[in-house]
Design a protein around this motif. Structure first.
Motif, PDB file in Angstrom:
ATOM      1  N   ASN A  89       0.894  -1.184   0.055  1.00  0.00           N
ATOM      2  CA  ASN A  89       0.125  -0.117  -0.014  1.00  0.00           C
ATOM      3  C   ASN A  89       0.756   1.451  -0.005  1.00  0.00           C
ATOM      4  N   SER A  90       2.029   1.242  -0.671  1.00  0.00           N
ATOM      5  CA  SER A  90       2.794   2.305  -0.623  1.00  0.00           C
ATOM      6  C   SER A  90       3.760   2.322  -1.875  1.00  0.00           C
ATOM      7  N   ARG A  91       4.467   3.472  -2.191  1.00  0.00           N
ATOM      8  CA  ARG A  91       5.462   3.489  -3.193  1.00  0.00           C
ATOM      9  C   ARG A  91       6.837   3.314  -2.603  1.00  0.00           C
ATOM     10  N   ASN A  92       6.961   2.664  -1.441  1.00  0.00           N
ATOM     11  CA  ASN A  92       8.269   2.570  -0.983  1.00  0.00           C
ATOM     12  C   ASN A  92       8.801   1.189  -1.185  1.00  0.00           C
ATOM     13  N   ILE A  93      10.079   1.302  -1.144  1.00  0.00           N
ATOM     14  CA  ILE A  93      10.824   0.082  -1.400  1.00  0.00           C
ATOM     15  C   ILE A  93      11.459  -0.537  -0.042  1.00  0.00           C
ATOM     16  N   GLY A  94      11.313  -1.702   0.278  1.00  0.00           N
ATOM     17  CA  GLY A  94      11.859  -2.156   1.449  1.00  0.00           C
ATOM     18  C   GLY A  94      13.074  -2.989   1.050  1.00  0.00           C
TER      19      GLY A  94
END
Length: 470
Positions: free
Chosen positions: A302-307
Motif C-alpha cells: 500500500n505504498s511506493r516505498n521500497i523495503g
C-alpha cells in the motif's frame, strides 16, 4: 398292583382324553382274565421321536462344517498374501528412505524402481479384495493409499526432470564439441571461432534466444498461490555459497512468508528450508521482489516505498520512497496485478522498473544504490507498461514481454540504457501456464527464474556475440 412307567411316557385314562402332565409312576387297577393272568392298559403319548428334525440338523451341521473349512482356507491364503504385502512394503520403504536421504536429485531409474514396487502392491491389494466376499474396510483403505502413492510418484516424476535434463544438455554439448573438433581436424586451415561468452559478464551482444521452459516444482504453499516470485541470489555473501528463495503471494497481492534454501537440491526436495514471516507493517506487495547479496528488496504494501530486509535475520534494514512511482495497481503488468514496482538485478546491480503519472504509464527505469536505495539515474521509455506481461534487465538493457496465447509469450521490446535507444524485436518462447508473475534474471548462470501461476520454472538465455546486432 403298582407299575413303574418310563420317564418319557404319559399315562392316559380309559376315556381317551389326553393328560398333559407326564408321570413317572402310577397305581393302575387291572383285571384278571379266566386264565388268572393280570391285565392292564397303558397309553403312550401322541408325539413320536422327531427323526426328521435330527436328520435336517445333521445336514445343516455338515454344510456349516464345509463353510468353516472354506473360510479357514481363505484366511490361510489371506495370511500368505499379507506376508508378501509386508515384504513389498518393506522394500518400498527402504527405497523411499534411500531416495530421501540421498544428497543428489532423483534420477529416472529411482522413479522407475519405486513405480514397479507400487504396481506390485496394487496387484496384490486387488487380489486380496477379490479373495474376500463383500467389502473389507482395511483392504479398501490400503487400496486407496497405494493408489494415491502411485499418483504421487507419477506427479513427482513429471515435476523433477531437472537432473535428467541437465545430463542431456551436457551430452548434447559434448557431442557438439566433438563434432566441431572433428571438423576442425579435417580442415587444412584453422576455423576462426567467437570467444566463449562468460557468465556474469557483459562480454556479449543482445539477447538471441530463450530455451524451452524447465519446470522445477510447485511452490511450497500449493496450487492456491498463483502469484509470487522466486530466484537465485546472484551474489550471496559468504559463508553462504548459494542461495535460492521463493515468495508466494497471499490473495495474489501481498507476501508475508518467504523461504530460502542453500542449495538447488534442497529446493527440489523441500529440504532444510529457512522460513520467515515479515512483520505486519512491512508486508510486500506484488510479485516484483528480488534477492541480492543476502537482502530481499520489494515494494512495501500500500505504498511506493521500497523495503530492504536482511534475510539472515529477517530484520528490516531500510525503507525508501521511490519518487513519483505509481502504486496500488495503477500501472501494473497485464495479467500480473499489484506489480507496479518491479525490482530487478543485472550484472551492474539493483534496478527498479515502474511507471509514473508523468510518464503517462510508460515504463520508467531507475538504477538504484543497493545500500541507500537512492535513485542514481532514470530513463523513460516509449513502452506502455500495462500492455506488457513482464520485464527484466540484462547488462543495462531492458527486455519486455507480452502475452501471445495462453501458452506462448514473446520478448517484443528492448531499451538500451547505454545508448538510450529502443528497438522492436521478436523472440517467442513457451510457458507452462497462462500468467507469468515474477520474472528474475540471474547473471551467473544466464537464466530467467519465472513464477508461472504457482509453478517455479526457469529458462536458459543465449546471446549474440559481442559487437553483433540482431
Amino acid at each position: 398292583m403298582t407299575i413303574q412307567l418310563p420317564d418319557n411316557l404319559g399315562l392316559h385314562s380309559m376315556s381317551n382324553e389326553p393328560d398333559p402332565t407326564p408321570v413317572v409312576a402310577a397305581n393302575v387297577t387291572g383285571s384278571v382274565d379266566a386264565n388268572g393272568v393280570c391285565q392292564c392298559t397303558v397309553y403312550l403319548p401322541d408325539t413320536t421321536f422327531p427323526a426328521d428334525r435330527v436328520e435336517h440338523l445333521e445336514i445343516l451341521a455338515s454344510s456349516l462344517l464345509i463353510s468353516v473349512e472354506n473360510e479357514i482356507q481363505k484366511i490361510l491364503e489371506y495370511t500368505t498374501k499379507i506376508l508378501i504385502y509386508e515384504s513389498h512394503l518393506q522394500n518400498l520403504t527402504l527405497r523411499v528412505e534411500f531416495m530421501e536421504n540421498s544428497d543428489i536429485s532423483f534420477t529416472e531409474l529411482d522413479f522407475e524402481l519405486v513405480k514397479v514396487e507400487i504396481q506390485e502392491l496394487e496387484v496384490l491389494i486387488s487380489q486380496l479384495k477379490g479373495s474376500l466376499n463383500g467389502s473389507n474396510v482395511i483392504i479398501e483403505q490400503l487400496f486407496v493409499k497405494i493408489h494415491n502413492m502411485s499418483l504421487t510418484i507419477n506427479h513427482l516424476e513429471k515435476l523433477d526432470k531437472n537432473n535428467i535434463l541437465i545430463i542431456r544438455r551436457e551430452i548434447i554439448a559434448l557431442r557438439k564439441q566433438l563434432k566441431e573438433c572433428e571438423e576442425a581436424k579435417n580442415q587444412t586451415k584453422p576455423i576462426p571461432t567467437q570467444p566463449p561468452i562468460i557468465h556474469g559478464s557483459c562480454d556479449h551482444g543482445p539477447l538471441l534466444n530463450i530455451s524451452e521452459p524447465l519446470i522445477v516444482q510447485l511452490n511450497w504453499r500449493g496450487f492456491g498461490y498463483k502469484a509470487g516470485a522466486w530466484g537465485r541470489d546472484p551474489a550471496p555473501v559468504p559463508p553462504k555459497k548459494d542461495l535460492y528463495w521463493q515468495a508466494p503471494l497471499t490473495d495474489g497481492r501481498y507476501m508475508d512468508y518467504y523461504r530460502q534454501y542453500e542449495s538447488f537440491d534442497d529446493l527440489l526436495l523441500y529440504k532444510n528450508p529457512k522460513e520467515y514471516q515479515l512483520g505486519s507493517g512491512h508486508l510486500a506487495q506484488g510479485s516484483g521482489m528480488v534477492v541480492y547479496k543476502n537482502n530481499l528488496y520489494y515494494n512495501l504494501y500500500n505504498s511506493r516505498n521500497i523495503g530492504k530486509v536482511d534475510i539472515n535475520t529477517n530484520g528490516i534494514v531500510l525503507t525508501k520512497d521511490l519518487p513519483g512511482a505509481a502504486f496500488n495497481n495503477r500501472f501494473s503488468y497485464s495479467g500480473s496485478p499489484w506489480q507496479d514496482i518491479d525490482l530487478a538485478v543485472d550484472e551492474s546491480g539493483l534496478w527498479a522498473i515502474y511507471a509514473t503519472e508523468e510518464s503517462t504509464g510508460n515504463i520508467v527505469i531507475s538504477k538504484l544504490n543497493e545500500t541507500t536505495l537512492n535513485v542514481e539515474k532514470t530513463w523513460v521509455t516509449q513502452q506502455y507498461k500495462p500492455t506488457a506481461s513482464n520485464a527484466f534487465i540484462v547488462c543495462g538493457v531492458l527486455y519486455v514481454t507480452k502475452t501471445v496465447t495462453t501458452r506462448h509469450e514473446e520478448i517484443f521490446y528492448m531499451y538500451d540504457t547505454k545508448t538510450n535507444q529502443d528497438t522492436k524485436i521478436s523472440i517467442p518462447f513457451k510457458k507452462m501456464m497462462e500468467y507469468m508473475h515474477g520474472v528474475n534474471y540471474n547473471p551467473p548462470d544466464h537464466k530467467l527464474y519465472v513464477y508461472n501461476d504457482g509453478y517455479l520454472i526457469n529458462y536458459d538465455l543465449s546471446f549474440y556475440p559481442k559487437n553483433t546486432n540482431p
